[in-house]
Write a protein that holds these residues in place. Sequence first.
Motif, PDB file in Angstrom:
ATOM      1  N   THR A   1      86.372  77.087 -52.802  1.00 19.37           N
ATOM      2  CA  THR A   1      85.150  77.144 -53.595  1.00 19.37           C
ATOM      3  C   THR A   1      85.150  78.434 -54.395  1.00 19.37           C
ATOM      4  OG1 THR A   1      82.744  76.954 -53.505  1.00 19.37           O
ATOM      5  CG2 THR A   1      83.810  78.264 -51.792  1.00 19.37           C
ATOM      6  N   LYS A   2      84.031  78.738 -55.034  1.00 18.61           N
ATOM      7  CA  LYS A   2      83.922  79.945 -55.839  1.00 18.61           C
ATOM      8  C   LYS A   2      82.999  80.946 -55.163  1.00 18.61           C
ATOM      9  CE  LYS A   2      85.211  78.480 -60.430  1.00 18.61           C
ATOM     10  NZ  LYS A   2      84.891  78.524 -61.870  1.00 18.61           N
ATOM     11  N   PHE A   3      83.436  82.198 -55.191  1.00 17.45           N
ATOM     12  CA  PHE A   3      82.675  83.299 -54.619  1.00 17.45           C
ATOM     13  C   PHE A   3      82.649  84.420 -55.653  1.00 17.45           C
ATOM     14  CE2 PHE A   3      82.613  87.321 -52.253  1.00 17.45           C
ATOM     15  CZ  PHE A   3      81.427  87.179 -51.566  1.00 17.45           C
ATOM     16  N   LEU A   4      81.471  84.633 -56.252  1.00 11.61           N
ATOM     17  CA  LEU A   4      81.318  85.642 -57.300  1.00 11.61           C
ATOM     18  C   LEU A   4      82.304  85.390 -58.445  1.00 11.61           C
ATOM     19  CD1 LEU A   4      80.870  88.832 -55.099  1.00 11.61           C
ATOM     20  CD2 LEU A   4      79.088  87.454 -56.156  1.00 11.61           C
ATOM     21  N   HIS A   5      82.353  84.114 -58.878  1.00 10.50           N
ATOM     22  CA  HIS A   5      83.182  83.677 -60.002  1.00 10.50           C
ATOM     23  C   HIS A   5      84.677  83.815 -59.725  1.00 10.50           C
ATOM     24  CE1 HIS A   5      79.509  83.453 -62.368  1.00 10.50           C
ATOM     25  NE2 HIS A   5      79.221  84.680 -62.012  1.00 10.50           N
ATOM     26  N   HIS A   6      85.063  83.776 -58.464  1.00 14.12           N
ATOM     27  CA  HIS A   6      86.474  83.824 -58.086  1.00 14.12           C
ATOM     28  C   HIS A   6      86.759  82.691 -57.101  1.00 14.12           C
ATOM     29  CE1 HIS A   6      87.347  87.663 -60.029  1.00 14.12           C
ATOM     30  NE2 HIS A   6      86.209  88.139 -59.538  1.00 14.12           N
ATOM     31  N   ALA A   7      87.903  82.041 -57.274  1.00  8.58           N
ATOM     32  CA  ALA A   7      88.302  80.981 -56.360  1.00  8.58           C
ATOM     33  C   ALA A   7      88.770  81.594 -55.045  1.00  8.58           C
ATOM     34  CB  ALA A   7      89.414  80.136 -56.975  1.00  8.58           C
TER      35      ALA A   7
ATOM     36  N   ARG B   1      81.781  87.537 -43.874  1.00  4.66           N
ATOM     37  CA  ARG B   1      80.791  86.471 -43.761  1.00  4.66           C
ATOM     38  C   ARG B   1      80.145  86.205 -45.121  1.00  4.66           C
ATOM     39  NH1 ARG B   1      75.482  86.661 -39.761  1.00  4.66           N
ATOM     40  NH2 ARG B   1      74.965  84.434 -39.848  1.00  4.66           N
ATOM     41  N   ALA B   2      79.848  84.926 -45.392  1.00  7.76           N
ATOM     42  CA  ALA B   2      79.200  84.527 -46.638  1.00  7.76           C
ATOM     43  C   ALA B   2      78.147  83.472 -46.322  1.00  7.76           C
ATOM     44  CB  ALA B   2      80.220  83.984 -47.627  1.00  7.76           C
ATOM     45  N   LYS B   3      77.212  83.326 -47.212  1.00  7.66           N
ATOM     46  CA  LYS B   3      76.166  82.317 -47.059  1.00  7.66           C
ATOM     47  C   LYS B   3      76.367  81.229 -48.107  1.00  7.66           C
ATOM     48  CE  LYS B   3      72.795  84.961 -49.797  1.00  7.66           C
ATOM     49  NZ  LYS B   3      71.446  85.552 -49.790  1.00  7.66           N
TER      50      LYS B   3
ATOM     51  N   MET C   1      77.564  86.776 -50.871  1.00  8.05           N
ATOM     52  CA  MET C   1      77.741  87.746 -49.789  1.00  8.05           C
ATOM     53  C   MET C   1      76.552  87.719 -48.840  1.00  8.05           C
ATOM     54  SD  MET C   1      79.805  89.939 -48.505  1.00  8.05           S
ATOM     55  CE  MET C   1      80.925  90.383 -49.804  1.00  8.05           C
ATOM     56  N   HIS C   2      76.857  87.722 -47.557  1.00 11.23           N
ATOM     57  CA  HIS C   2      75.825  87.762 -46.516  1.00 11.23           C
ATOM     58  C   HIS C   2      75.528  89.214 -46.169  1.00 11.23           C
ATOM     59  CE1 HIS C   2      73.511  86.622 -42.990  1.00 11.23           C
ATOM     60  NE2 HIS C   2      73.665  85.342 -43.335  1.00 11.23           N
ATOM     61  N   LEU C   3      74.244  89.498 -45.961  1.00 14.86           N
ATOM     62  CA  LEU C   3      73.863  90.882 -45.676  1.00 14.86           C
ATOM     63  C   LEU C   3      74.273  91.312 -44.272  1.00 14.86           C
ATOM     64  CD1 LEU C   3      70.311  90.919 -47.310  1.00 14.86           C
ATOM     65  CD2 LEU C   3      72.462  91.762 -48.268  1.00 14.86           C
ATOM     66  N   GLU C   4      74.289  90.408 -43.313  1.00 15.14           N
ATOM     67  CA  GLU C   4      74.653  90.731 -41.932  1.00 15.14           C
ATOM     68  C   GLU C   4      76.105  90.327 -41.704  1.00 15.14           C
ATOM     69  OE1 GLU C   4      71.973  88.756 -39.379  1.00 15.14           O
ATOM     70  OE2 GLU C   4      70.197  89.898 -40.044  1.00 15.14           O
ATOM     71  N   GLN C   5      76.969  91.300 -41.672  1.00 15.80           N
ATOM     72  CA  GLN C   5      78.394  91.060 -41.476  1.00 15.80           C
ATOM     73  C   GLN C   5      78.707  91.040 -39.982  1.00 15.80           C
ATOM     74  OE1 GLN C   5      80.789  90.213 -43.741  1.00 15.80           O
ATOM     75  NE2 GLN C   5      79.064  90.046 -45.163  1.00 15.80           N
TER      76      GLN C   5
ATOM     77  N   PHE D   1      80.079  88.129 -36.827  1.00 14.09           N
ATOM     78  CA  PHE D   1      80.631  86.805 -36.568  1.00 14.09           C
ATOM     79  C   PHE D   1      79.711  86.059 -35.614  1.00 14.09           C
ATOM     80  CE2 PHE D   1      83.336  83.547 -34.808  1.00 14.09           C
ATOM     81  CZ  PHE D   1      84.066  83.132 -35.905  1.00 14.09           C
ATOM     82  N   VAL D   2      79.282  84.868 -36.035  1.00 15.62           N
ATOM     83  CA  VAL D   2      78.363  84.034 -35.259  1.00 15.62           C
ATOM     84  C   VAL D   2      78.989  82.662 -35.115  1.00 15.62           C
ATOM     85  CG1 VAL D   2      76.033  83.070 -35.111  1.00 15.62           C
ATOM     86  CG2 VAL D   2      76.391  85.312 -36.161  1.00 15.62           C
ATOM     87  N   ASP D   3      78.952  82.135 -33.878  1.00 12.39           N
ATOM     88  CA  ASP D   3      79.507  80.805 -33.621  1.00 12.39           C
ATOM     89  C   ASP D   3      78.539  79.756 -34.178  1.00 12.39           C
ATOM     90  OD1 ASP D   3      80.838  78.629 -32.754  1.00 12.39           O
ATOM     91  OD2 ASP D   3      80.536  78.964 -30.616  1.00 12.39           O
ATOM     92  N   GLY D   4      78.939  79.122 -35.261  1.00 10.64           N
ATOM     93  CA  GLY D   4      78.082  78.124 -35.894  1.00 10.64           C
ATOM     94  C   GLY D   4      78.777  77.525 -37.099  1.00 10.64           C
ATOM     95  N   LEU D   5      77.987  77.134 -38.082  1.00 13.77           N
ATOM     96  CA  LEU D   5      78.506  76.507 -39.283  1.00 13.77           C
ATOM     97  C   LEU D   5      78.537  77.456 -40.470  1.00 13.77           C
ATOM     98  CD1 LEU D   5      76.717  73.036 -39.025  1.00 13.77           C
ATOM     99  CD2 LEU D   5      79.060  73.606 -38.354  1.00 13.77           C
ATOM    100  N   ASP D   6      78.464  78.747 -40.223  1.00 15.50           N
ATOM    101  CA  ASP D   6      78.520  79.712 -41.312  1.00 15.50           C
ATOM    102  C   ASP D   6      79.930  79.774 -41.888  1.00 15.50           C
ATOM    103  OD1 ASP D   6      75.885  80.269 -40.994  1.00 15.50           O
ATOM    104  OD2 ASP D   6      76.197  82.040 -39.732  1.00 15.50           O
ATOM    105  N   ALA D   7      80.003  80.176 -43.152  1.00 16.33           N
ATOM    106  CA  ALA D   7      81.278  80.265 -43.855  1.00 16.33           C
ATOM    107  C   ALA D   7      81.817  81.685 -43.785  1.00 16.33           C
ATOM    108  CB  ALA D   7      81.109  79.839 -45.317  1.00 16.33           C
ATOM    109  N   TYR D   8      83.124  81.792 -43.621  1.00 14.09           N
ATOM    110  CA  TYR D   8      83.817  83.088 -43.573  1.00 14.09           C
ATOM    111  C   TYR D   8      84.989  83.031 -44.543  1.00 14.09           C
ATOM    112  CZ  TYR D   8      80.977  84.173 -39.529  1.00 14.09           C
ATOM    113  OH  TYR D   8      79.900  84.422 -38.704  1.00 14.09           O
TER     114      TYR D   8
END
Length: 372
Positions: free
Chosen positions: A39-45, A95-97, A183-187, A189-196
Motif C-alpha cells: 500500500t502507500k504510506f506518505l506517498h511511498h509504496a 506501527r501505522a494506523k 504514522m501511529h503516535l504510539e510506537q 507492538f500490540v497483538d491485534g489487527l494493527d499494521a506494521y
Amino acid sequence: MSGQRVKRKAPEPPPVEQPTTEEYAIASYLREHVPPKKTKFLHHAVEYFTAARAVDALLDSPWASGADNKPLLFTDRDSVTAYLDGMLRHKFFHRAKKIAISDRDLRRKQLKKLKKKEEEEKKKVTEKEDESGSEEDEGKTDDKGNAEETGGERSVGEGEASPKAASRKDGADKPKRRIKLDMHLEQVFVDGLDAYVWIYDPIPRHYWLLGALLVGAIVAVCLFPLWPSKLREGVYYLSLAAAGFLAVILVLTVVRAVVFVLLWLATWGRHQLWLLPNLTADVGFFASFWPLYEYEYKGKKEKSTDKKKRKTKKRDQESDNEGDLEADRAEEPAAEAAPEHPEPSGTGERDDQEGERDTPPADEDSGSERDE
C-alpha cells in the motif's frame, strides 16, 4: 577566579542498542513466512503485515519448539509480543494506523488502475472456482452412476452448491476495502489487527550474484584487445548481424507508415491498414511482431433507426413463416383422417333397386307345382 565561567560538558547520549543476530534471523523468517501486503504510506509504496499473523507464525517457528538447535524464546503470545516490541525499538518495523479510502479521494487514473486490478483478480478467482467446480462435477457423476446401479436414487444435495463455494462467491462479490497508512503516535507492538510497516529490507542473494556478473562482463569488454583472434572475428560478425537487424526494423517502420498513408489518402480515411501494429509499441520482443496486420473501417455507419426497421422486418417475416408452417401441420392430420374415395349419398338404395329389377319372378312356377 570568580569571573571565570565553568564549562560544563554536555550529557552523552545513551548507547544505541544494536540488534542481535537472532533478531535478524527472526526478521528474515517473518518476511518469508508472513506474506506482506502493499500500500502507500506518505506517498511511498511500502510493505506491511498484521500483528496477529506475525505472532501466529512465530508460535509455529523453531524458536517456539526448540527445533534445529534454536533457543527456546517463545512460549505464549505474550512472550512473542514482548520480543517483537524490542524489534520495533530496534527499527525493524514501525506501527501505522489504517485509513479507509473512498472513490472520491482517488483520481481518475488511480481509479481505473484499481478497477483493472480488481477485475483481473476476480477473473483469477472465477477461473479457480471453475476448475474446482469441474472436479466436483466429476465426483458427482461418479456418485450418480453408483446411484443408478442401486436403483436410480438421487444423492442428497445433488445440484446444490457447497457452502465453501457459496462463501467464495460471496467473498468475490464483496468489494475489497481500500486503505492507506499513516504514522501511529504510539510506537508499541500490540497483538491485534494493527499494521506494521517493514523497515528491514535485506538485499536478496541473487542481486549480489547478478551484480558480480555485470562487473565481470564490463571488465571482459574492456579487455577486448586481448581476446583471441577467432573470438574477435565472431564478435565482429555478431555486431554486423545486429546492425542489419536494426536496419530491417527501421525499413519496416518506414514501409508501414507509407502503406498506411497511401491507403488513407486513396480512401479518404475510410480504410486504415497497419502492418505490424505492435512494432513500435511498448511490448515484448515476440509480441512486437504479432499480429501481422490490423485493419479498421471508419466509414459512415448505418443509422440506428434503419437497423431497427430491418430487424423488425426480419422478425415479421420469421413470424409469418412460422404461422404458415403451423397451419400446414394442422391440415395434415385432418387429411389423413378423411377416406381416400368418398361415396356420394344414396348409392346404396340405387343398387338395391337395380338388383330387384334383374331378378326373375319365381312365384308363378312354384304355385303351379303346388296345384298339380
